[in-house]
Design a protein around this motif. Structure first.
Motif, PDB file in Angstrom:
ATOM      1  N   LYS A   9      -3.148   6.947  -6.621  1.00 20.54           N
ATOM      2  CA  LYS A   9      -3.067   6.097  -7.812  1.00 20.54           C
ATOM      3  C   LYS A   9      -2.263   6.754  -8.917  1.00 20.54           C
ATOM      4  O   LYS A   9      -1.690   6.097  -9.779  1.00 20.54           O
ATOM      5  N   GLY A  10      -2.278   8.087  -8.911  1.00 17.12           N
ATOM      6  CA  GLY A  10      -1.573   8.821  -9.958  1.00 17.12           C
ATOM      7  C   GLY A  10      -0.075   8.866  -9.739  1.00 17.12           C
ATOM      8  O   GLY A  10       0.696   9.142 -10.667  1.00 17.12           O
ATOM      9  N   LEU A  11       0.352   8.580  -8.515  1.00 14.40           N
ATOM     10  CA  LEU A  11       1.772   8.676  -8.179  1.00 14.40           C
ATOM     11  C   LEU A  11       2.556   7.572  -8.867  1.00 14.40           C
ATOM     12  O   LEU A  11       2.274   6.396  -8.684  1.00 14.40           O
ATOM     13  N   ASN A  12       3.557   7.940  -9.645  1.00 16.81           N
ATOM     14  CA  ASN A  12       4.399   6.946 -10.312  1.00 16.81           C
ATOM     15  C   ASN A  12       5.756   6.812  -9.630  1.00 16.81           C
ATOM     16  O   ASN A  12       6.307   5.718  -9.532  1.00 16.81           O
ATOM     17  N   VAL A  13       6.286   7.939  -9.210  1.00 17.60           N
ATOM     18  CA  VAL A  13       7.601   7.936  -8.565  1.00 17.60           C
ATOM     19  C   VAL A  13       7.514   8.788  -7.307  1.00 17.60           C
ATOM     20  O   VAL A  13       6.994   9.911  -7.352  1.00 17.60           O
ATOM     21  N   PHE A  14       7.976   8.253  -6.185  1.00 20.43           N
ATOM     22  CA  PHE A  14       7.954   8.997  -4.926  1.00 20.43           C
ATOM     23  C   PHE A  14       9.342   8.967  -4.312  1.00 20.43           C
ATOM     24  O   PHE A  14       9.861   7.884  -4.005  1.00 20.43           O
ATOM     25  N   ASN A  15       9.934  10.121  -4.196  1.00 21.64           N
ATOM     26  CA  ASN A  15      11.294  10.212  -3.662  1.00 21.64           C
ATOM     27  C   ASN A  15      12.236   9.230  -4.357  1.00 21.64           C
ATOM     28  O   ASN A  15      13.044   8.562  -3.722  1.00 21.64           O
ATOM     29  N   VAL A  57       8.071  -0.227  -5.251  1.00 23.42           N
ATOM     30  CA  VAL A  57       7.917  -0.057  -3.809  1.00 23.42           C
ATOM     31  C   VAL A  57       6.529   0.494  -3.553  1.00 23.42           C
ATOM     32  O   VAL A  57       6.138   1.480  -4.178  1.00 23.42           O
ATOM     33  N   SER A  58       5.805  -0.127  -2.658  1.00 27.53           N
ATOM     34  CA  SER A  58       4.437   0.341  -2.458  1.00 27.53           C
ATOM     35  C   SER A  58       4.444   1.656  -1.692  1.00 27.53           C
ATOM     36  O   SER A  58       5.302   1.889  -0.829  1.00 27.53           O
ATOM     37  N   LEU A  59       3.486   2.498  -2.047  1.00 28.03           N
ATOM     38  CA  LEU A  59       3.372   3.800  -1.411  1.00 28.03           C
ATOM     39  C   LEU A  59       3.215   3.639   0.102  1.00 28.03           C
ATOM     40  O   LEU A  59       3.825   4.374   0.894  1.00 28.03           O
ATOM     41  N   ASN A  60       2.391   2.684   0.484  1.00 25.62           N
ATOM     42  CA  ASN A  60       2.154   2.483   1.918  1.00 25.62           C
ATOM     43  C   ASN A  60       3.453   2.236   2.676  1.00 25.62           C
ATOM     44  O   ASN A  60       3.664   2.762   3.764  1.00 25.62           O
ATOM     45  N   LYS A  61       4.291   1.466   2.055  1.00 26.11           N
ATOM     46  CA  LYS A  61       5.556   1.140   2.692  1.00 26.11           C
ATOM     47  C   LYS A  61       6.386   2.403   2.923  1.00 26.11           C
ATOM     48  O   LYS A  61       6.957   2.616   4.001  1.00 26.11           O
ATOM     49  N   ILE A  62       6.402   3.265   1.904  1.00 28.60           N
ATOM     50  CA  ILE A  62       7.180   4.496   2.025  1.00 28.60           C
ATOM     51  C   ILE A  62       6.576   5.412   3.086  1.00 28.60           C
ATOM     52  O   ILE A  62       7.281   5.999   3.909  1.00 28.60           O
ATOM     53  N   MET A  77      13.207  12.500  -6.753  1.00 30.02           N
ATOM     54  CA  MET A  77      12.181  12.877  -7.692  1.00 30.02           C
ATOM     55  C   MET A  77      10.837  12.281  -7.292  1.00 30.02           C
ATOM     56  O   MET A  77      10.744  11.133  -6.864  1.00 30.02           O
ATOM     57  N   THR A  78       9.785  13.096  -7.415  1.00 32.97           N
ATOM     58  CA  THR A  78       8.422  12.631  -7.184  1.00 32.97           C
ATOM     59  C   THR A  78       7.587  12.998  -8.410  1.00 32.97           C
ATOM     60  O   THR A  78       7.572  14.156  -8.816  1.00 32.97           O
ATOM     61  N   ALA A  79       6.960  11.982  -9.008  1.00 35.51           N
ATOM     62  CA  ALA A  79       6.254  12.226 -10.282  1.00 35.51           C
ATOM     63  C   ALA A  79       4.840  11.651 -10.251  1.00 35.51           C
ATOM     64  O   ALA A  79       4.634  10.509  -9.824  1.00 35.51           O
ATOM     65  N   ILE A  80       3.907  12.472 -10.684  1.00 31.40           N
ATOM     66  CA  ILE A  80       2.514  12.028 -10.798  1.00 31.40           C
ATOM     67  C   ILE A  80       2.151  12.036 -12.274  1.00 31.40           C
ATOM     68  O   ILE A  80       2.435  13.006 -12.979  1.00 31.40           O
ATOM     69  N   ALA A  81       1.541  10.953 -12.727  1.00 34.92           N
ATOM     70  CA  ALA A  81       1.145  10.882 -14.145  1.00 34.92           C
ATOM     71  C   ALA A  81      -0.348  11.162 -14.268  1.00 34.92           C
ATOM     72  O   ALA A  81      -1.156  10.527 -13.588  1.00 34.92           O
ATOM     73  N   ASN A 130      -1.422  22.470  -0.294  1.00 36.25           N
ATOM     74  CA  ASN A 130      -1.955  22.721   1.049  1.00 36.25           C
ATOM     75  C   ASN A 130      -1.550  21.657   2.057  1.00 36.25           C
ATOM     76  O   ASN A 130      -1.290  21.952   3.217  1.00 36.25           O
ATOM     77  N   LYS A 131      -1.526  20.413   1.629  1.00 38.01           N
ATOM     78  CA  LYS A 131      -1.339  19.319   2.577  1.00 38.01           C
ATOM     79  C   LYS A 131       0.085  18.777   2.599  1.00 38.01           C
ATOM     80  O   LYS A 131       0.469  18.054   3.530  1.00 38.01           O
ATOM     81  N   GLY A 132       0.851  19.055   1.572  1.00 37.64           N
ATOM     82  CA  GLY A 132       2.136  18.390   1.421  1.00 37.64           C
ATOM     83  C   GLY A 132       1.922  17.009   0.830  1.00 37.64           C
ATOM     84  O   GLY A 132       0.804  16.463   0.847  1.00 37.64           O
ATOM     85  N   PHE A 133       2.984  16.419   0.273  1.00 43.05           N
ATOM     86  CA  PHE A 133       2.854  15.134  -0.412  1.00 43.05           C
ATOM     87  C   PHE A 133       2.242  14.053   0.476  1.00 43.05           C
ATOM     88  O   PHE A 133       1.277  13.395   0.114  1.00 43.05           O
ATOM     89  N   ASN A 134       2.841  13.853   1.642  1.00 40.18           N
ATOM     90  CA  ASN A 134       2.427  12.700   2.442  1.00 40.18           C
ATOM     91  C   ASN A 134       0.943  12.706   2.757  1.00 40.18           C
ATOM     92  O   ASN A 134       0.233  11.720   2.534  1.00 40.18           O
ATOM     93  N   HIS A 135       0.466  13.828   3.272  1.00 39.70           N
ATOM     94  CA  HIS A 135      -0.941  13.878   3.624  1.00 39.70           C
ATOM     95  C   HIS A 135      -1.840  13.773   2.397  1.00 39.70           C
ATOM     96  O   HIS A 135      -2.877  13.113   2.422  1.00 39.70           O
ATOM     97  N   ALA A 136      -1.447  14.452   1.342  1.00 37.30           N
ATOM     98  CA  ALA A 136      -2.274  14.438   0.143  1.00 37.30           C
ATOM     99  C   ALA A 136      -2.443  13.015  -0.381  1.00 37.30           C
ATOM    100  O   ALA A 136      -3.548  12.574  -0.708  1.00 37.30           O
ATOM    101  N   PHE A 137      -1.347  12.252  -0.444  1.00 38.87           N
ATOM    102  CA  PHE A 137      -1.443  10.891  -0.967  1.00 38.87           C
ATOM    103  C   PHE A 137      -2.230   9.990  -0.021  1.00 38.87           C
ATOM    104  O   PHE A 137      -2.945   9.092  -0.449  1.00 38.87           O
ATOM    105  N   GLN A 138      -2.089  10.258   1.277  1.00 36.52           N
ATOM    106  CA  GLN A 138      -2.828   9.414   2.229  1.00 36.52           C
ATOM    107  C   GLN A 138      -4.331   9.663   2.168  1.00 36.52           C
ATOM    108  O   GLN A 138      -5.129   8.750   2.303  1.00 36.52           O
ATOM    109  N   GLU A 139      -4.689  10.917   1.981  1.00 35.46           N
ATOM    110  CA  GLU A 139      -6.105  11.265   2.096  1.00 35.46           C
ATOM    111  C   GLU A 139      -6.857  11.200   0.765  1.00 35.46           C
ATOM    112  O   GLU A 139      -8.075  11.145   0.738  1.00 35.46           O
TER     113      GLU A 139
END
Lengths: 260, 260, 260, 260, 260, 260
Positions: F230-236, F253-258, F1-5, F215-224
Motif C-alpha cells: 500500500k505504501g508503494l507509490n512508484v514501481f520501476n 498501473v496496478s502493482l499486481n499487473k507489474i 525509480m521505485t518510491a514508497i511513501a 532481505n526479500k527484495g522488492f518483489n517478494h516484500a511487496f507480495q508478502e
C-alpha cells in the motif's frame, strides 16, 4: 486413541489459550525468584530490588513484552525497581505504556538497546517465546561480560531453549548455576512451585474445553470449535496435525477427511 | 574508650535514626522471603502472592505499621496480594490509608481482628518492634492452629524476640523451620542478604554523625547534638548511659558532669 | 516607617510561609522550562522528556527535595521522564518515597551520587535553597564536562546565588546562555512569567497577615503573631531585625523594647 | 411503518452500541444504590463500604465483567471497598487486571467461587447480561442463606430477568424488598433516576445513527451501515427481523429482498 | 459522679481523638448521600456523579479540608466526579495535593472562590467544623440562587449549626427538604446509618482510654494522660472543666486542686 | 525509480504505522509548547498549567482522541491541569476512561460541548487528523471570541490544514502569532525540535520495513507484506498508487499487473 495437545490449541488471533495461564504464573514468579537469587547467600549482587529511600533501586530488564514479559513487568514495578522492557512490537509497547505510564521504560528490542540495558541490569528476565519455535539466542555468552558480576538471569522460556546462550534447564531443588559470575535461574517448570495457584489457573482455562467435549462429543466439538480442532494431534489413531506427522515421519490425515 | 551505640542514638521525636534503614530493608525483604517460602519446594502452600487473573491472590497480614510494617505493606501491595495491616496507632493507620487508599486494609490491632486475619492468611509478617523492649508474643502457639497448613510467618523482629511464641532465630544458610505445619522464617540479620543495598542505606544514615564527630571533636559534637549524646554509652571509660550502667551493674556518670 | 519583609516572616517550624508559594510556582515551572530548552532550536539535546513507547525517556536530576524540588519532581514525573532527586534529609526522602513510590528515585545527596547522576542527566534542576544563606556550589564548572552536550540546567535558586558555579542571573526575555555546551536557564524571577497564577498564590499566603494587621493594628498583631513579628524589619523608623541592622551597620532596637 | 429497535442495532463485533450507555449508567449507579441500602434505616447491615482506617471495609461481589460489571467495579473500587469480580471470560479478566491491578480481585465464575464470595459479601451486583436471552439464575434462593443478614443485592439486569432467583422488578418510588433477610434492589429502569446524565449518554450513542438516516435516507443508510440494518425490525410495514417475525408469528421479509 | 465528655478529650496538637472517627464516617458517607439525593426521584438534578465516557461528570465542592472534608474528597474522587476543595489552611491543601495530585482541585477558601465554585456545583459538602464553636454561615440564603436548581447540599456539621444559612437538622427517616430549589440533606447523626462500621470505629478510638482508666484508676489516669484530663468534666461531683462550669453558671474546681 | 511513501503504508486495521511515531512525539510536545506560550513573555495568560495548592489549575481542551490527542492527554494530566478531551468515537473515549479514570473528562465532540469547553480553556490542542484528508475547521474565527484573551491554541495537525480556521503554518524559529488575542502555535514539523527522540522513534517504526525490503527484495516484500504494498507509490517508474496517479494526472498501473 484421540489426543489433544495443550500447546496446539489456538485461537483465531493466534493466542494459545492453554499456555497463557502458565506464562502468567511464570512471568509473575520470575521477579520473586530473581529477587531471591540476588541475595549474597545465593551468589547474587546483594541488591534489594526496590532499594530504600536514599539508595538506588535495582534495575530489571525484561526481554519480551508478551504474556510472560508483561506479567514480569507488573511484579517488577511492584517492587519499586527501575524496569525496562524490550520488544519489537511497537503496538504492544504502546499498550504497556498506556497501562504503566512512566513506571515502565519501553524500548525497541535491538542489539544496541539490549546491550546498553544489560550494562546496568541487576536482573534480566528472558521472556521471549515464539510459539512452536526455538527462541533466538539474544544474549550470547560474550554479552555476559557486559553485565555486573552477581547479577541474575531468569530465563523463563527455558522449556523452549531460552534466550540466553548459556542457559540450560535446572530444577526447583537445584535451581541455579553460575557462568562468568552471572547467576542463571533456568527452572524448566517454574509454575510447579506454586502448585495451588497454577492448578486453579490451568483449570480455569482448560475446563471450558473439557466441558464442550463432554457435552458435544468429539465430532461436534471439533467441527464447531476451530481452536479445539487445531489442538487435535491424534484422532482415532490418525495423526491429524501436519507438524506432528512431519516430526514423527508418519502419515498425516486431515481432520476434515475423517469427519466426512 | 569512647563508645556510641547505634541503637541508642535517638531524635527528639523518639525515632532511632540509625535503626530505621535496616528496618526499611528488612520490611521490604520480608515479602520477597515470604513469597519464596510459600513455594511447595520450601514446604509452603504453593501460592503465588499476586494470583493471576481468575485466581484468588494470596493474603498478607502485617502486624505492626511502623517502619518495618509500612515497608512490608509497600512491597506486598506491589505483588498484587490482598494486604491487611494491624496497628494500635490510629493516626498511623490514617496516614497509611491516605497513602495506599483501598489497596491496604487497615485494622485496629486487637485479639479479635488478629485472630480473624490469621484464618485466611497465606503470609504473616511480624513487624512490631518496641524500642528497647521485647515485643509482645501476639501470636501464641495455640493460634498457629487457626492458620492454614503451609502458610508462612516471617518474624522480622526476631532480634528482639519476635512476636510469635514459636519463633527462634535462624540464619541465611538455614532460614526456615516448621512448627505445626506453619513455615517459620526468622533470620536474625535479614539485611545482610542484600549487603550492597544495606551498606549504602546504613552509611547514608550514619555518615552525617561521623562527619559531625570528625569536624567538631567529641565534646562539641555531644554538646550540640542531643541525638548523638543519647547514643553515647561510654565516654573516656565512663559509662554515660544509665540503662547500660544498670544492666552491667557499673557506675553511671552523666555526660554533663564529664563535659563540665 | 514600618516595614515587614516577606522573606523574614517565619513560622515556629522555621518555614517561610510567604516564600513557599513562589517556590512552588518556580519548582513546577522548572520542568516546563527545561523541556523547552532541551529543544534543538534552543541549543538543547533534542530530547522529549517523556520519550515515546520504544524510545528512552529523558533523565531529570533534581538537587534538593524541599518545596522547589518536590514540586519539580511532581511535574517531571508527570512528563514520564526518569526522575532522580537528591537530598541530605532522609526523612524528607522517605516522605517523597511514600508519595511517589517507584516513580521517583531518591538518593542521598553526596559527591558520588551527584556525579553519577550528572553523567546521564538530560535536565538538572538546582533546587537547594538555604534560608538566609548562599546555596553551596554543588556543581562546579569542572563537573559540567561530565554532562552530555546539549543537556540543560535550570538553576531555580539563582536569586540566592544558585547551586551551579557557572550560573548567573538571566531574564525572561533572554533566559539562557551556554557554558561548555551546557544550556543554563537562570531566570531570576521565574514566577513572573505566570503572573496570574503567581499573584493568586502569593495573595493566598499574604492576605491573612494583611487582614490580621488591619484588624488588630500593628502593636497587637506583632504581639500575638510571632511569625509576623519575625518579619518586621523596621518599626516606626527603628531597625527591629538584628541581621538587617547588622548588614546596614545601623542600631538595632528590639521589638519588645518598643512595644513596652 | 418503519421501525428500528435500539436493542437489535449491532456492530460487527456483536456489541450493542445503543444499549452500552445505559449499561454504563446502571453499572456505576449500582454501587451508589447498594451503599444507600446498606444503611440501617433501609434494612441493611449498617456498613460503610469504604470502612474507615482501622475498620474493615465492605466486600462487593460483582457477577459479570461486561459493561455493567466493569463500571460497577470502577465505582466500587472508588469507595475503598474490597471488590471481587467474577466472569467466565479470562481474556476480559486479564484486561480488567491490567487496568485495576491489585485493586480488583478477579475470579473465574463457577459455583465454588461464587458460593465462597457470597459468604463474605456485603453487596452483590448482578451484572450478567446475555444479549437477547434470559440471564441464568446464578443465585438461587437457597444461596441467599449463605449471605449475611442485611446484605444487599442490586440486580442490574432485572429487565432481562436478573441473575437472582428471588428478583422481581421494582420501581424508583418503591425500590427494595426483603427476602430471607437480604435486601433486594431491582429497579427496572435504573438510569431513569439520573435522567440528565442518561439523556446525554443515550443521545451521544444514537445521534450519529439518526444523522446518517437523515442524510442518506432509509435505503442508503441500511445498505451502507450493516449495524443499522440489523436494528431494523419493520420496513415499510414488512417484518424484516427474523426473531421478531418468529416471536409474533408473522411473515418475515428479508431487507435485501425489499431493497432490491 | 465523675463524667468524661468525648468532645473535650484533646491531644496536645489540639486534635479531638474521640470525634475523629465519626467525622471520618460522616465525611465518607456524605458523598453516598449526595449521589443518592441527586436522583430525580429525590428532587435532585438527575446527575450521575461520575458521568460516563462522553458525558460531563458531576462537580463536587467541599468546603473545609479537615477530617470530614478530606474523607469526603477521597470518596468523591472515587466516583470520578470533578472535585474542588476549599480551605484557608494552605499547608493542609499542600498535603492533600501531595496525596491526590491532579485529582483534587484545591482552592483557598474566600468569597470569590466559594461563589465561583457554587455556580457549577452539583453537590456541595459542608465540612467546616470549628472545635467548640459554631461554624460560620459561609453559604447564605442569597447564595443559593447562584446554584443550579436540583443541586444538593450535604451539611455535615449540622450538629454544630452547619455552614449553610438555610440548614436545619433532619433525621434518617426524613432526611431532606428543599429551599429555593436546592436539596438540603442535614441529618444530625449521619454515622448512625452505618451503625456497624461506626461502632467499630468509635470503639477503636475510645477503648484505649477505657482500658487506661480501668488499669490505673481515675487519679493516676488523669495525672498521667493530659488528653484524658482535658476530657474530664465532672470529678467526684465537682465541675472540673471551666467552659462547662461557665455555661452552667456553677463553681469550677481545678483538677489539680482535687488531685492534691 | 521505485518510491514508497511513509504516509501510505497502511496496516489492515487502517493504522498508518510510519506516521504514528511522529504523532506521538507531536502530541506529547504540544503540552510543553502550550505551557511555554501561556507565559506572559510569550503573550499568554500567565497561567501555570498545574496551578499550585490553593490556586485553580489551567484547563486544557484536546480536540480528538487519536494518537495525538491521547498523547497530549497523558502529558496534560501529568502537569496537574484540568483536562477535557472531545472525540466522536465513543469506544475510544471508553478506553481512555479506563486508562485515565477521573483524571480525564471525556466528552462527545459536538458543537455544544466544544463551545462550552472553549469558554474556560487556557490551552486548546487541535488533534484531529483524518488520514488523507483535510481536517474539518472545527474552531472558526468567530469562536475565538469565546476564548479568554491570552489563551493558547496548539494546532498539531497544521500539516494537513489544522482544525482552526485562523491557523497557518509557522516555524520553530518563529512559532507563534496572535489572532484576536489568542496565541496560535502552528509549527509545521513539531517533532523536528526534539530531533534525537524523533529519530529513534521513526527508525523504530521504519527499520523493520527496510530490513524486509533488503532481505526479500522488492518483489517478494511487496507480495508478502500488504502494508508495504500500500505504501508503494512508484514501481520501476510506474505510478502504482491510484490517488497519486489521479492527483498528478498520470497513468496508474496496478502493482499486481507489474508483479505478474
Amino acid at each position: 486413541m484421540t489426543a489433544i495437545a495443550y500447546e496446539t490449541v489456538q485461537l483465531p488471533d493466534n493466542a494459545l489459550p492453554l499456555l497463557i495461564p502458565m506464562s502468567e504464573v511464570a512471568g509473575r514468579m520470575s521477579i520473586h525468584e530473581g529477587s531471591k537469587y540476588l541475595e549474597r547467600e545465593n551468589k547474587g549482587r546483594g541488591i534489594l530490588l526496590g532499594g530504600v529511600p536514599g539508595v538506588d533501586p535495582g534495575h530489571v530488564v525484561i526481554i519480551g513484552g508478551g504474556v510472560v514479559g508483561a506479567n514480569a513487568a507488573k511484579m517488577a514495578i511492584g517492587t519499586g525497581a527501575s524496569v525496562t522492557l524490550l520488544d519489537i512490537n511497537l503496538s504492544r509497547l504502546r499498550y504497556l505504556d498506556d497501562i504503566y505510564g512512566g513506571r515502565l521504560k519501553t524500548l525497541m528490542s535491538n542489539r544496541v538497546n539490549l546491550t546498553e540495558s544489560l550494562r546496568t541490569a541487576d536482573l534480566v528476565i528472558g521472556a521471549t517465546l515464539i510459539p512452536g519455535a526455538r527462541a533466538p539466542k539474544l544474549i550470547t555468552r560474550e554479552m555476559l561480560s557486559l553485565m555486573m558480576p552477581g547479577s541474575v538471569i531468569v530465563d523463563v522460556g527455558i522449556d523452549q531453549g531460552g534466550v540466553v546462550e548459556t542457559s540450560r534447564p535446572t530444577t526447583h531443588s537445584d535451581p541455579i548455576y553460575i557462568v562468568d559470575d552471572i547467576v542463571h535461574y533456568c527452572v524448566a517448570n517454574m509454575p510447579g512451585a506454586v502448585a495451588r495457584t497454577s492448578t486453579f489457573a490451568l483449570t480455569n482455562a482448560t475446563f471450558p474445553y473439557a466441558l464442550e467435549l463432554a457435552n458435544k462429543g468429539f465430532n461436534h466439538a471439533f467441527q464447531e470449535n476451530p481452536a479445539l480442532a487445531k489442538g487435535l494431534n491424534v484422532f482415532n489413531g490418525h495423526i491429524t496435525h501436519p507438524a506432528v506427522a512431519n516430526a514423527l515421519d508418519m502419515e498425516y490425515v486431515s481432520l476434515n477427511k475423517i469427519l466426512n
